[in-house]
Design a protein around this motif. Structure first.
Motif, PDB file in Angstrom:
ATOM      1  N   GLY A  80      24.481  15.326 -47.328  1.00  0.00           N
ATOM      2  CA  GLY A  80      23.204  14.764 -46.911  1.00  0.00           C
ATOM      3  C   GLY A  80      22.452  14.145 -48.081  1.00  0.00           C
ATOM      4  O   GLY A  80      22.684  14.488 -49.246  1.00  0.00           O
ATOM      5  N   LYS A  81      21.548  13.233 -47.736  1.00  0.00           N
ATOM      6  CA  LYS A  81      20.839  12.489 -48.776  1.00  0.00           C
ATOM      7  C   LYS A  81      19.670  13.277 -49.369  1.00  0.00           C
ATOM      8  O   LYS A  81      19.012  12.821 -50.283  1.00  0.00           O
ATOM      9  CB  LYS A  81      20.354  11.158 -48.216  1.00  0.00           C
ATOM     10  N   PHE A  82      19.418  14.455 -48.842  1.00  0.00           N
ATOM     11  CA  PHE A  82      18.337  15.280 -49.387  1.00  0.00           C
ATOM     12  C   PHE A  82      18.898  16.416 -50.243  1.00  0.00           C
ATOM     13  O   PHE A  82      18.167  17.300 -50.663  1.00  0.00           O
ATOM     14  CB  PHE A  82      17.469  15.828 -48.251  1.00  0.00           C
ATOM     15  N   ILE A 112      14.069  12.752 -53.309  1.00  0.00           N
ATOM     16  CA  ILE A 112      14.179  11.446 -52.644  1.00  0.00           C
ATOM     17  C   ILE A 112      12.984  11.168 -51.725  1.00  0.00           C
ATOM     18  O   ILE A 112      12.486  10.049 -51.662  1.00  0.00           O
ATOM     19  CB  ILE A 112      15.537  11.328 -51.888  1.00  0.00           C
ATOM     20  N   ASN A 139      26.148  15.954 -40.861  1.00  0.00           N
ATOM     21  CA  ASN A 139      24.756  15.806 -41.243  1.00  0.00           C
ATOM     22  C   ASN A 139      23.994  14.996 -40.189  1.00  0.00           C
ATOM     23  O   ASN A 139      23.868  13.793 -40.287  1.00  0.00           O
ATOM     24  CB  ASN A 139      24.741  15.107 -42.614  1.00  0.00           C
ATOM     25  N   GLU A 194      20.866  11.973 -40.707  1.00  0.00           N
ATOM     26  CA  GLU A 194      19.521  12.047 -41.266  1.00  0.00           C
ATOM     27  C   GLU A 194      19.471  11.162 -42.509  1.00  0.00           C
ATOM     28  O   GLU A 194      20.335  11.267 -43.387  1.00  0.00           O
ATOM     29  CB  GLU A 194      19.153  13.479 -41.639  1.00  0.00           C
ATOM     30  N   LEU A 206      16.720   8.832 -45.395  1.00  0.00           N
ATOM     31  CA  LEU A 206      15.360   8.789 -45.943  1.00  0.00           C
ATOM     32  C   LEU A 206      14.430   8.096 -44.950  1.00  0.00           C
ATOM     33  O   LEU A 206      13.300   8.530 -44.735  1.00  0.00           O
ATOM     34  CB  LEU A 206      15.371   8.045 -47.289  1.00  0.00           C
ATOM     35  N   ARG A 215      13.467  10.271 -42.026  1.00  0.00           N
ATOM     36  CA  ARG A 215      12.510  11.296 -42.413  1.00  0.00           C
ATOM     37  C   ARG A 215      11.067  10.775 -42.306  1.00  0.00           C
ATOM     38  O   ARG A 215      10.147  11.503 -42.010  1.00  0.00           O
ATOM     39  CB  ARG A 215      12.845  11.729 -43.850  1.00  0.00           C
TER      40      ARG A 215
END
Lengths: 134, 375
Positions: free
Chosen positions: A34-36, A128, B35, B319, B321, B324
């Motif tokens: 995941g990007k987080f 991020i 994800n 998910e 950025l 979010r």
């Protein structure tokens, strides 16, 4: 809190040009974790600098640096390059480079290679979701 | 199975119980990714149906809506997205599709990937790094394999050259690598064109190396240029291709992110309102848009996103950025994972994409249709 003498001095800065690049390991980690994730941040919030430029701003491999452009400021980790490319810093594509205005998605010379100032930082790398602070 | 990790659409991927054979790092991570997002409105979990309704409400009330992305959706979903855009008066920005128009309009020659494998002897990677973006391009088609007319593969039959802004991973395995200044890309191409015309180039670049490069390119029997996101501007590439084809035989294939970007370029071509720039420029700025629908595109992680204040709707399998921060985030099935359809490979070959595993997620096409029904 104890202040150190160096904190009263401005960190030396150096002007460089940023070029972004794709990184398969970062893409892989973004998909897997995941990007987080911490792993994604470690591979994204990075700038690869020439050793001569690192000497000018008095940073070592792994130190944090602040990068300032006309459109934004971001803190990332400096990585010493194995090659010489004085005046050029390479950043992986993504939010940490985008906030400075660097992006290959709008193929203009101004976004492909962006003029910035880089210097030592005492701040932390922003997560991020903190990069833009919308 | 077909991998939708990039526009190569590799069709030899085998999915086992615990492994994913033949896929590259990107493909393996893409196929095994778990994800996912849940439906969100105003950054709070929401019922899926209500999120779709909320997205429709925002679109209806928008005066300057813009749709972005489309490169990571199957062709059928893209078509529904175009229909929805027309209905709500939205502009579609796909980014990076401009060069496809030159190919589709026949302004530059192109070829298929199997033709690259069978015939290409000089391969130029211009402003791209396929080792990091299209990892199996070199092993399946462009460099290593033996082809019908290239029985010795890369060892003696092929010359691969990179011309890029940095010495990339791809550059490290090519026989020649030219690292150029991003502000002097056009100077490099002009110098190369002079050298191709047997003139001594007027340039600050190494003249001898440019003359050597021109000599190699002129001798090509079947040359291919793979142009990526850091390549010189589109008109400069077209000029170079024209000049190359006066003395040899060169084809162009764009390397862009998204597994189905060529399909959306084909569908948007010559439509009313097409600015002829392939959705790259013109029209409404994202900063001016009062509603942005991101279809399979992580806008905020892909572009400098300063000053974007419009309402944001995200339809994405993962998910991101952008999801979010979105006003409405709607999860969807991923093309080639839990959503079937068709896609167009980077060379124009239509590929049917089966499902790898069943899920309860709605496809982006179904979500767009449901929005279309209520706007």
């Amino acid at each position: 809190m104890k202040m150190e003498f160096g904190e009263f001095l401005a960190a030396p800065e150096c002007s460089i040009m940023i070029i972004t690049y794709p990184d398969i390991f970062r893409t892989e980690v973004g998909l897997k974790h995941g990007k987080f994730s911490r792993e994604y941040q470690e591979l994204s919030a990075v700038i690869v600098l020439d050793s001569g430029d690192m000497a000018k701003i008095e940073v070592n491999d792994g130190d944090l640096v602040e990068i300032k452009s006309e459109t934004g400021v971001v803190v990332v980790r400096a990585k010493e390059s194995e090659k010489e490319h004085q005046g050029i810093g390479y950043m992986p594509e993504g939010a940490w480079a985008n906030v400075l205005g660097a992006s290959p998605a709008t193929p203009l010379a101004s976004t492909l290679a962006l003029s910035v100032k880089v210097g030592r930082s005492r701040q932390e790398i922003p997560a991020i979701e903190e990069v833009y602070r919308r | 199975m077909v991998c939708t990790g990039c526009a190569l659409l590799c069709d030899d991927v085998e999915i086992g119980k615990n492994d994913c054979r033949h896929a590259c790092r990107i493909g393996d991570a893409h196929i095994t990714s778990t994800n996912q997002i849940g439906a969100m409105v105003d950054r709070s979990p929401y019922d899926m149906d209500a999120a779709i309704e909320r997205a429709a409400e925002i679109l209806v009330s928008a005066e300057k809506p813009v749709f972005v992305g489309f490169g990571n959706s199957v062709t059928e979903a893209q078509a529904t997205g175009i229909e929805l855009a027309e209905k709500v008066g939205a502009e579609i920005k796909t980014f990076r599709t401009g060069i496809f128009d030159d190919i589709l309009d026949g302004r530059v020659k192109t070829c298929t990937l199997p033709e690259v494998r069978d015939y290409a002897d000089v391969i130029v990677f211009l402003g791209c790094d396929p080792m990091n973006t299209h990892p199996r391009l070199l092993s399946k088609y462009a460099y290593y394999p033996r082809g019908e007319k290239r029985q010795h593969g890369w060892e003696t039959d092929r010359i691969a050259i990179t011309i890029d802004l940095r010495f990339s991973h791809t550059a490290s395995i090519c026989k020649e690598a030219y690292t150029i200044d991003p502000h002097r890309q056009i100077e490099f191409v002009d110098a190369l064109m002079d050298a191709l015309s047997n003139k001594v180039p007027k340039t600050t670049y190494d003249k001898k190396r440019i003359l050597k490069l021109a000599g190699t390119l002129k001798k090509a029997e079947f040359g291919v240029i793979f142009a990526g996101t850091s390549a010189p501007p589109r008109d400069v590439i077209v000029r170079l291709m024209d000049r190359l084809n006066e003395s040899s035989d060169f084809r162009l294939l764009p390397l862009a992110p998204g597994y189905n970007l060529r399909s959306i370029a084909e569908q948007l071509r010559n439509r009313p309102g097409d600015d002829g720039r392939g959705g790259n420029g013109g029209g409404t700025n994202l900063q001016e848009a009062d509603c942005i629908l991101c279809l399979g595109f992580d806008l905020m992680n892909s572009l400098p996103a300063h000053g974007i204040n419009g309402k944001m709707i995200v339809i994405d399998p993962s998910e991101t950025l952008t999801s979010r921060y979105a006003d409405v985030a709607i999860p969807c099935a991923a093309g080639g994972i839990d959503c079937a359809g068709s896609a167009v490979r980077m060379d124009g070959e239509t590929v049917e994409i089966p499902i790898i595993r069943e899920s309860e997620r709605l496809s982006d096409g179904v979500i767009l249709k449901r929005i279309l029904e209520v706007v």
